[in-house]
Each structure stands twice: as C-alpha cells, then as structure tokens.
Design an enzyme around this catalytic site. Structure first.
Site, PDB file in Angstrom:
ATOM      1  N   ASP A  91       0.846  -1.190   0.000  1.00  0.00           N
ATOM      2  CA  ASP A  91       0.000   0.000   0.000  1.00  0.00           C
ATOM      3  C   ASP A  91       0.890   1.251   0.000  1.00  0.00           C
ATOM      4  OD1 ASP A  91      -2.976   0.893   0.431  1.00  0.00           O
ATOM      5  OD2 ASP A  91      -1.880   1.984   1.970  1.00  0.00           O
ATOM      6  N   TYR A 150      -1.818  11.204   2.380  1.00  0.00           N
ATOM      7  CA  TYR A 150      -2.717  11.504   1.266  1.00  0.00           C
ATOM      8  C   TYR A 150      -2.736  13.000   0.954  1.00  0.00           C
ATOM      9  CZ  TYR A 150      -4.652   6.794   1.694  1.00  0.00           C
ATOM     10  OH  TYR A 150      -4.808   5.426   1.727  1.00  0.00           O
ATOM     11  N   HIS A 162      -6.993  -6.728  -0.598  1.00  0.00           N
ATOM     12  CA  HIS A 162      -5.945  -5.715  -0.611  1.00  0.00           C
ATOM     13  C   HIS A 162      -4.900  -5.984   0.466  1.00  0.00           C
ATOM     14  CE1 HIS A 162      -4.206  -1.707  -1.178  1.00  0.00           C
ATOM     15  NE2 HIS A 162      -4.235  -1.562   0.133  1.00  0.00           N
TER      16      HIS A 162
END
Length: 352
Positions: free
Chosen positions: A169, A268, A323
């Site tokens: 990730d 982010y 994921h």
C-alpha cells in the site's frame, strides 16, 4: 510584427498553462466537496435518522498481548539525524544476516507483517518499522512533514547499506520511490498491491473507474473532518476496511488497533502537490504481488508496471486475496517471496 506574434504566442501558452492548473485544482477540490457531501449524508443518516448510533472513543491503556509476542521480534527505537524523529521498529533474526526491511501501508503499523517476521527470520535480519506518523514512531503535526522526499529519506537514514525492501500500500509507494532514487541500496524489491507511481498517475487520469475507487484520496484532503468520520463509533469505518465483505481480510481472527489518524492522513494530503519523478525506472529485480479481490485498485495497473522495470520482473495475482494480502494469504505470499528470493542472485548479494 514577428515580435508581436512571438509575445502573443508566449501569452497564449502561459494562459493555457494557468487554465490547466486551475482546472486541475478545481477538479480536485470539486471532488473533495462531493465526497464531503456524501460523508455528511452518511453521518446525518446514522445520527439523525438512526438515533441509536452514538459517538464512542475507546482508550486502551494496556496494549494487546499479541503486540508483545516475543516470537515476532524485539521492540527497538532509532533516532534519525536528518529529521531528528524517533522511529519504532520490531526486529528478529540474527544481526549480520541479510536485511529484509518491511514498510506498511494505511492504516496499519508494524504488526501487519507478523506472518513475514516469523517466516523470514531464519535466513534474514527482518525489520518492520512504524512509518512516520504511525504507531510508536514520532508524529510530526504539519502536513508538509509528510512529503514524499521526507518519507523516502526516512527509509534511507534508518541505518544500513543494502536491503531487500518489502512494501505494501503506501509502504509500497515509498518502496518504489526509494528503489528509483537509491538503486544501490536495494538488492531486490517486493511490492504488494501498489502499482508503480507513474502507472497509477497515468491510469487514474485515463480511467474514471480508478478515480472513483480512489475517491478517498480527495476526501482526505479536507482538514479535521476525515479524522472525525474515521474515529466515531470506535473507529467503525477503519474496522470496516479490514472486516467488511467487500474490502476486508478473508481470514478469521482479524484484529485492528488504529493509531493516530492525522499523521496517516497526511500521506494523502501531500499526494497532489508532490513533485513529479525526475526519473522513474527501477533497476532492481522486482516482485509484484496483487490480491485479486482488491477493491481499491484496478488490476490492469499491475501488468503495466513492467514498462518501468529495467531488470527481472515477476507478477503474481493471488486468487481470492484482498488488498491486505500479506495478512489474508500469508502462506501463499511467503512461498512466492521465497521463490523470488532464490531466483538469480545468490544470498551473498544481500549482505550489508
């Protein structure tokens, strides 16, 4: 006349660039506004129309026993001179063995690599760190402190010469960037469910389906509100990432302890303002593992990563894996990593 035309042409070029930049940021913040409206509607539905829902924050003063499991390794700390930040990590395996360094993603910490720490400590010095802003590592408050160049420098300055680098990730993004900028320090690169940064950027801009799957990127640009939405009801939204049928881990015995949210979200909040890569090819051998059930990323991006590898590249799509595949299918993941490690180079090439 020629000078007038030249000046007019320059003016039009500059105007087009400004319009492009304005359109770019308008798209980003417009999407942020849309995501905020959706989040507010969900909050309104849960609190107003379903009044049984309450705000809950649970403080756990004693960490779960599994975090102190000695079979996983020893808890250590290191302070980096460049930033002055203190990083927490868990290490196992004999000192002097080849280093295998693990970088976790959002919203995790070192514990997500527990199955790999046990598996590879027989042949490697395995180290799983809490990234900047996570777990017991220092948490800078400013958004600027989480720019890509700082995150990559953290990995460089932990204290080693070479390593086999493993990332998942967001940890995968940092691993890609680290291998690009410091190829001499990476013997082999292993990335789980994270495409090469250039592949993600190009693909997302051309495929609305990926933009929709990445809508959380835009929602997280907002200050404070994402922290509120993720933390209410005892971090219900975060737990759903790991436990829901659509996005969650397919194994029993799932477990989650979210850390401080602001540092994690700041990863982010820098993604749109980060500078483009000066060069983007990876010269280390690369293994890319991809969970077939990943609901956050389009699988087509995995194969496209081949274009940016200047060495051996192996791609494995793991059927039924989510994921969170290193926790979801650890036995398969570990077997594929062992196979990759034994290909090509001998063990001596991993020595620090």
């Amino acid at each position: 006349m020629a000078r007038v035309l030249h000046n007019l042409l320059l003016f039009l070029i500059r105007l087009a660039q400004k319009i492009r930049v304005l359109g770019y940021w308008s798209l980003i913040y417009g999407y942020c506004a849309l995501c905020t409206i959706v989040a507010l509607l969900k909050l309104w539905w849960n609190i107003i129309l379903r009044p049984t829902t309450t705000f809950q924050w649970v403080i756990r003063e004693t960490p779960p026993a599994c975090l102190n499991d000695t079979s996983l390794g020893t808890h250590c700390y290191v302070r980096i001179k460049e930033s002055g930040l203190r990083f927490h990590y868990v290490a196992a395996g004999e000192r002097g063995k080849p280093l295998m360094l693990f970088l976790h993603g959002f919203p995790e910490f070192w514990f997500s690599w527990r199955y790999q720490l046990r598996e590879f400590k027989s042949e490697f010095r395995v180290v799983a760190i809490d990234m900047r802003g996570y777990g017991e590592s220092d948490l800078p408050l400013s958004t600027e402190s989480y720019r890509f160049e700082y995150l990559v420098t953290d990995v460089k300055d932990i204290g080693y010469n070479r390593c086999c680098l493993v990332g998942h990730d967001w940890g995968g993004t940092i691993a890609w960037l680290f291998a690009i900028h410091y190829p001499e320090m990476v013997t082999k690169l292993i990335v789980l469910n994270c495409p090469h940064p250039s592949v993600f950027t190009d693909y997302a801009l051309r495929h609305p389906s990926q933009l929709l799957k990445s809508s959380h990127f835009f929602f997280f640009q907002l200050p404070r509100f994402p922290e509120l939405m993720l933390s209410i009801n005892d971090f219900k939204a975060l737990k759903a990432l790991f436990t829901s049928r659509s996005t969650g881990i397919g194994r029993k015995g799932r477990w989650l302890t979210p850390g401080a949210l602001t540092g994690a979200l700041n990863y982010y909040r820098n993604v749109f303002s980060s500078l483009p890569l000066s060069q983007n090819h990876v010269r280390s051998p690369v293994l890319l593992l991809w969970g077939e059930r990943d609901t956050f990323l389009e699988q087509e991006m995995a194969e496209a990563c081949r274009l940016y590898i200047r060495n051996h590249f192996r791609l494995n799509i793991i059927s039924g894996a989510s994921h969170w595949l290193q926790q979801d299918q650890p036995d398969i993941v570990n077997t594929l990593i062992w196979t990759f490690l034994k290909e090509g180079e001998g063990r001596k090439s991993y020595r620090n």
